[in-house]
Scaffold this motif. Structure first.
Motif, short mmCIF file in Angstrom:
data_model
loop_
_atom_site.label_atom_id
_atom_site.label_comp_id
_atom_site.label_asym_id
_atom_site.label_seq_id
_atom_site.Cartn_x
_atom_site.Cartn_y
_atom_site.Cartn_z
N ASP A 187 -31.28 25.36 29.63
CA ASP A 187 -31.94 25.55 30.93
C ASP A 187 -33.28 26.25 30.74
N THR A 188 -34.04 26.28 31.83
CA THR A 188 -35.36 26.93 31.85
C THR A 188 -35.47 27.79 33.09
N PRO A 239 -38.73 22.26 27.73
CA PRO A 239 -37.74 21.39 28.38
C PRO A 239 -38.00 19.92 28.07
N PRO A 240 -36.95 19.10 27.99
CA PRO A 240 -37.12 17.67 27.69
C PRO A 240 -38.01 16.95 28.69
N ARG A 269 -36.79 15.54 20.84
CA ARG A 269 -36.58 16.36 22.03
C ARG A 269 -35.10 16.72 22.09
N ALA A 270 -34.81 18.01 22.30
CA ALA A 270 -33.41 18.43 22.35
C ALA A 270 -32.71 17.75 23.51
N SER A 271 -31.50 17.26 23.26
CA SER A 271 -30.72 16.66 24.34
C SER A 271 -30.25 17.74 25.28
N ARG A 272 -29.98 17.35 26.53
CA ARG A 272 -29.50 18.31 27.52
C ARG A 272 -28.03 18.61 27.29
N GLU A 273 -27.66 19.85 27.61
CA GLU A 273 -26.26 20.24 27.55
C GLU A 273 -25.51 19.58 28.70
N ASN A 322 -36.78 29.55 27.90
CA ASN A 322 -36.00 28.35 27.62
C ASN A 322 -34.80 28.73 26.76
N ARG A 323 -33.62 28.28 27.17
CA ARG A 323 -32.41 28.58 26.42
C ARG A 323 -31.84 27.31 25.80
#
Length: 644
Positions: free
Chosen positions: A203-204, A153-154, A639-643, A189-190
């Motif tokens: 989400d986690t 998660p970020p 870091r992947a951005s949040r949806e 983690n998706r």
């Protein structure tokens, strides 16, 4: 242990040990019309049973018998709150124009996907390595790195406490599975895979569990839209509510939802009498990936520490050892936990399988077959690398899984020729069981295998030109692979008709296996080849001498390809890694390749070799592999951005 001790015959009966036990037993029941294990009627009945377990746990501590009590954050946390109403179901978006993904993972069972380090997602390969996810576009004959993101998660505060081991892809969902030593247990983690190959964090979720790691098995499976986990959950009976299977949404302050209520918790006829502490809830969790909010439920059986499990398209099978080996009447249990959520069943057993490949469910004969040795450590952690004792083949009718008290007849266990050595390899291929054993590092000195027809005909000994460290499937036939003398790596093609026969042998000079995981091997039959008698296999290889242990963490220098034409082998060559060792990749989490880092990939009419941070495309020309292009996808990453 002798093979005669592997199977007890007859029924066991004993008196109840206390009034509390009688009270608990009366409220652990099942409908008269159903066959299987007993579950608890309500919370009050489970409380009574828990008090009995607490008493036995205290008695064990007073005796100093080493009973383990789970402590720490999980045991001290408050009881989980009642679950909130589930959100309305929302269909997941799937890229409509993406090509249908292809199964590039060498799985044990057709239709049962396994968590892996690389998956096809239509136009893209998705790769998990050292705590990061990478996408590489292969559509339109390309080979182009597109995106990379951390697999955690970020806002993760301590990602280094988690090992990110496995990955699955369903539609536009990328699911990364890890085990967190600093948090709740199994971490899920998706991420969303965009049509452009981008990765967006979704989400986690955390499943309360013990460490699922096995040197041979995989924690996650997927059948259609259903994500499936097996994990042991270690119980603290003094505070059992905080150690039962549960799911947490998000970080430390996230909502905690019970995954089981008393009706979902099962025990055998013998266990419900309360004579022994039951230290583990063996939980099978099923999560629906077709809805936006991850929706999971679980079934748990209470049993012993030891465990080996296998997942068929219909059920999870779990072999658990005896609760008290000093008690001659105390057997282990083989559980069947149907994936449709119906009542589990069990049968008493002794001895132990080695790993998931010790099992096969035969739906045509309606039986489960299991190969056993007399003594084994279970498949947790490195347990599947050690076993000893006699060898037997157990055949269990699926109707024999009842309440765990009805022993199988002696004829259910067939004695097989014994083999020396504590490193045992086995595989069911067609109507045969194949097995061999040796001591680690000396496999080349045990250059033979056994092929045992499952219909009861005598087992055949097949002499080889090499030892065996891997069995796998090539169409209707099998392949045995292992070290040979003079530091060669041997491949034997074995046909399995009315009798087993070695059809051909190839020895690769100055080589050893670069990976020991089952998913490191892949065989692709040629289109239209009857029984897959012609095709190509790929396997990571190393120039390091066998016996150094490097194959357990991945030390491949190349992917070797071997052609097979009408059962005759011919070397096709190698795609070689150019990676330099010791280069700093700024790893943050999961900085050991526990599941390896090299795979052969056969994707439609193309061939790739994944090796570390390199992916190399090859082309088969006149029976030989030649390099077409290669791409590097190593960090830096974001870091992947949040949806939204």
């Amino acid at each position: 242990m002798s093979i005669a001790r592997l199977l007890a015959v007859g029924l066991i009966s004993s008196a109840l040990v206390s009034c509390a036990v009688a009270e608990a037993q009366n409220s652990i029941s099942r409908p008269r019309s159903e066959v299987g294990l007993y579950n608890f009627d309500d919370s009050e009945s489970f409380e009574v049973f828990a008090r009995r377990m607490q008493g036995l746990q205290r008695e064990g501590r007073e005796r100093g018998d080493g009973t383990i009590v789970v402590t720490g954050a999980m045991a001290e946390s408050a009881a989980p709150p009642a679950p909130a109403p589930p959100p309305a179901a929302m269909a997941m978006e799937v890229s409509a124009d993406a090509s249908a993904p292809e199964q590039i993972t060498n799985t044990q069972e057709a239709g049962v996907d396994e968590g892996a380090i690389v998956k096809d997602a239509g136009e893209y390969l998705v790769i998990l390595r050292r705590g990061r996810i990478f996408t590489v576009r292969h559509g339109d004959s390309s080979l182009e790195p597109i995106d990379a993101a951390n697999a955690f998660p970020p806002d993760a505060e301590s990602p280094g406490d988690t090992w990110y081991d496995e990955m699955l892809v369903r539609g536009d969902q990328v699911i990364v599975v890890g085990y967190s030593y600093g948090d709740f247990g199994t971490e899920i983690n998706r991420f969303r895979l965009g049509r452009d190959g981008s990765l967006t964090y979704r989400d986690t979720h955390y499943l309360r569990s013990g460490d699922y790691y096995s040197s041979s098995n995989y924690a996650s499976r997927m059948i259609g839209d259903e994500l499936i986990f097996y994990a042991p959950v270690y119980l603290n009976w003094s505070n059992w509510r905080s150690t039962m299977p549960a799911l947490r949404r998000g970080g430390p302050d996230g909502e905690v939802v019970d995954l089981v209520d008393p009706n979902d918790i099962y025990v055998t006829e013998r266990a419900r009498r309360g004579k022994h502490v039951l230290p583990v809830a063996h939980a099978v969790t099923r999560c629906d990936l077709s809805v936006r909010e991850l929706d999971c439920d679980a079934t748990a059986v209470l049993g012993s520490w030891s465990r080996v499990f296998y997942v068929s398209p219909q059920a999870v099978y779990l072999w658990a050892g005896a609760l008290d080996y000093s008690d001659e009447d105390n057997d282990g249990q083989l559980y069947r936990m149907p994936l449709d959520g119906s009542r589990p069943g069990a049968v008493p057993v002794n001895g132990s399988p080695i790993d998931q490949f010790s099992f096969t469910e035969d739906r045509q004969d309606n039986v489960l077959r299991v190969v056993l040795r007399g003594d084994d450590r279970g498949a947790g952690m490195w347990g599947s690398e050690f076993s000893s004792g006699d060898v037997g083949l157990l055949t269990v009718p699926l109707g024999a899984f009842t309440d765990g008290s009805e022993h199988l007849p002696r004829r259910a266990l067939r004695e097989l020729p014994s083999v020396d050595g504590w490193r045992f390899h086995n595989r069911f291929v067609g109507d045969y069981l194949l097995y061999a054993a040796a001591s680690y590092g000396n496999e080349d000195e045990a250059s033979f295998m056994y092929a045992a027809p499952v219909d009861g005909r005598p087992a055949q000994r097949l002499d080889l030109e090499h030892g065996v460290t891997r069995f796998d499937i090539m169409g209707a036939d099998a392949v045995a692979i292992g070290p040979a003398r003079d530091n060669a790596l041997g491949f034997s093609s074995v046909s399995l008709g009315q009798s087993a026969r070695v059809e051909d042998v190839y020895l690769l000079p100055r080589a050893s296996e670069g990976e020991q995981r089952s998913q490191a091997f892949f065989y692709r039959p040629d289109p239209g080849s009857p029984g897959g008698l012609s095709g190509t296999l790929g396997l990571p290889v190393s120039r390091v001498r066998h016996g150094t242990g490097g194959e357990f963490l991945g030390n491949a220098a190349a992917i070797f390809f071997l052609r097979r034409d009408e059962r005759e082998f011919a070397p096709a060559g190698q795609l070689v890694s150019r990676e330099k060792s010791g280069v700093d990749d700024n790893c943050i989490a999961s900085c050991v390749d526990w599941y390896g880092n090299a795979r052969p990939i056969f994707l439609r009419d193309r061939i790739f070799a994944l090796m570390g941070y390199e992916i190399v495309e090859g082309e088969m020309v006149n029976g030989g592999i030649r390099e077409v292009r290669r791409a590097r996808f190593n960090p830096p990453v974001r870091r992947a951005s949040r949806e939204d």
